[in-house]
Design an enzyme around this catalytic site. Sequence first.
Site, PDB file in Angstrom:
ATOM      1  N   ASP A  50     -14.141 -48.821  61.075  1.00 56.16           N
ATOM      2  CA  ASP A  50     -12.794 -48.961  60.654  1.00 56.16           C
ATOM      3  C   ASP A  50     -12.144 -47.940  61.201  1.00 56.16           C
ATOM      4  O   ASP A  50     -12.761 -46.958  61.782  1.00 56.16           O
ATOM      5  CB  ASP A  50     -12.808 -48.550  59.160  1.00 56.16           C
ATOM      6  CG  ASP A  50     -11.453 -48.375  58.533  1.00 56.16           C
ATOM      7  OD1 ASP A  50     -10.390 -49.564  58.873  1.00 56.16           O
ATOM      8  OD2 ASP A  50     -10.971 -47.698  57.645  1.00 56.16           O
TER       9      ASP A  50
ATOM     10  N   ASP B  12     -14.489 -46.392  54.963  1.00 52.69           N
ATOM     11  CA  ASP B  12     -14.547 -45.048  53.981  1.00 52.69           C
ATOM     12  C   ASP B  12     -14.868 -45.335  52.499  1.00 52.69           C
ATOM     13  O   ASP B  12     -15.095 -44.473  51.755  1.00 52.69           O
ATOM     14  CB  ASP B  12     -12.984 -44.908  53.776  1.00 52.69           C
ATOM     15  CG  ASP B  12     -12.179 -45.913  53.065  1.00 52.69           C
ATOM     16  OD1 ASP B  12     -12.841 -46.944  52.685  1.00 52.69           O
ATOM     17  OD2 ASP B  12     -10.809 -45.945  53.409  1.00 52.69           O
TER      18      ASP B  12
END
Length: 665
Positions: free
Chosen positions: A367, A561
């Site tokens: 990401d 995350d």
Amino acid sequence: MNVAQTAADTIASQIETIVHSHEPDVEVSEIVQESYIPEKKQEANESYNNEDKKLTVRLATGAAIYAIGMALTVFAKVPLPIELAFLIVSYVILGGDVVWKAVRNISKGRVFDEHFLMSVSTIGAFVIGEYPEAVAVMLFYQVGEFFQSLAVKRSRKSISDLMDIRPDCATVRRNGELITISPESVAIGEIIIVKPGEKIPLDGVVLDGDSMLDTRALTGESVPRSVHKGDEALSGCMNQTGVLTIKTTKAFGESTASKIIDLVENASSRKAPTENFITTFARYYTPVVVILAAILAILPPILLGGGWTEWIRRGFVFLVVSCPCALVISIPLTFFGGIGAASKRGVLVKGSNYLEALNNVSIIVFDKTGTLTKGVFNVTDILPANGFSKEQVLEYAAEAESFSNHPIAKSILAAYGKEIDQSVISDYKEISGYGISVMAGEKKVFAGNTKLMDTECIEYTTCENAGTKVYLAVDGQYAGCILITDEVKPDSKKAISDLKHIGVEKTVMLTGDDEKIGKSVAEELQLDEYYAQLLPDQKVEKVELLDSKKRPGSKLAFVGDGINDAPVLARADVGIAMGGLGSDAAIEAADVVLMTDEPSKLVDAIEVAKATKQIVMQNIVIALGIKSVFLILGALGIAGMWEAVFGDVGVTIIAVLNAMRILKE
């Protein structure tokens, strides 16, 4: 009634209900304990405890009696009965527990284990007249097991010390007084006091005080972290300087320290394929070698005639050598040590299966925001126009954004860095999807995207730079553009380079940002591929597409995350949460948790995984290779009981010592 009393009453009621459901006549009463004295750590956690001392004395006594018996036989030429008396006494002292364990296991249906092999082989040696050899085999076997046990305890103690973040007690303020109680007894919302040198017992928010926290046990980082009023304080951190007053936000069982301890303690329940293979292998290997030893002892004398004693001796030698201790102990020990070595570097691995999977990762998908970049917006450029200066553009933008809580607004206000007189701001309007309209004194200010400029019919120059753009117009005239970007983390580029260096074939980035931002970051970090403007479900689709193209037998890892990227973390072969410190979602969703925000931790995780696998393979080759040689030599009559001792005990010690190397990684 306060929060703590309510919690205590609820627990007491539940305990009484459970007890009475089993024993209705039992009276349940509560003993109030106003002070709490933490228990001392039990000696069982030490690498050399009282039990080990007793075993040392027993082995030394047995060895001494054995040595006296052998000395009397060699030098005093004592009769056989006296020699036997010494040898039998020493055998009972040295191997009585082994024989008893074998008998107990047989009674429970567990026949073919190492205790059975050693008992049969040594008792058999007595039967065929090899008395000294029988006692010697048991002596060296016990010595080998003793050192093996010390190695395992040392490994566990090393990891236990590393993860020794569970606080012993908590100082809580109740009814105006400070009392010391068990952390489990502290309720959410209570006020605790943490003095310098104490561990923070529960997660909470700092109400008062400033201090430096040692987070090494949680993150592996040696640099202390400062905390002030309003900051989050995580359990397991060591308070170094000031006194902290903390309001707890989580119960003890839900605090960061407890979650991390639970994660590491339960990691051993998820076995790697290699570890499962060794367990299965040992289950079938032991009965097979027992049958082979029986065939070796019985079949040749029947077919060739005579020589029963020699062939039975060879069968017993075969049994001693064949004991699979080296594999059964050293392989799990290596994986356990690997998990500990990773924890030492601030990487939590939920099981040895994930540790082994990291060896085979060929594609790593990242990401962008918060993983490769800081996730913090900063003004990186100001492009004025039509005679406006950079300072004027920034000032007008700051005035326009002064009432907004948007991250972009905060970045502009931070760049401006001055107090804004909000009394001169009027007619504030936030236009969703476009921007802001405001009167700054006598000036009409528009701040927003290109759609806002088009709607207000303002002629402007499109900014082609990568990043988030805020266009500004003052009294209908285009004043300029402010460029805001999310900075790349300092070690991201090196992490990507190192990953390729250690064998990762492809690095890919997925982001919801626009194409230009995605391309800019991908080029800066030299990523192999990137995909921009993706929604969460589209990220899953891209991961599935990449997964279908990976090399057979390899793994795909996703690094995110752990909150917004939970679906993708679950879909990947190995889900890796970045910056999981204090994040419940990260710890729950991921297979591997990097406890800091540094991408380089991923390199550490893969290096530990590769070192672990290398040692595992070395031990398999050492154990099976050397044992195979001695099994053949024993069957041919070339190797005797003394050689068999090395074939079993020696190889086990070598394998265990080799396994311990992983803790130094």
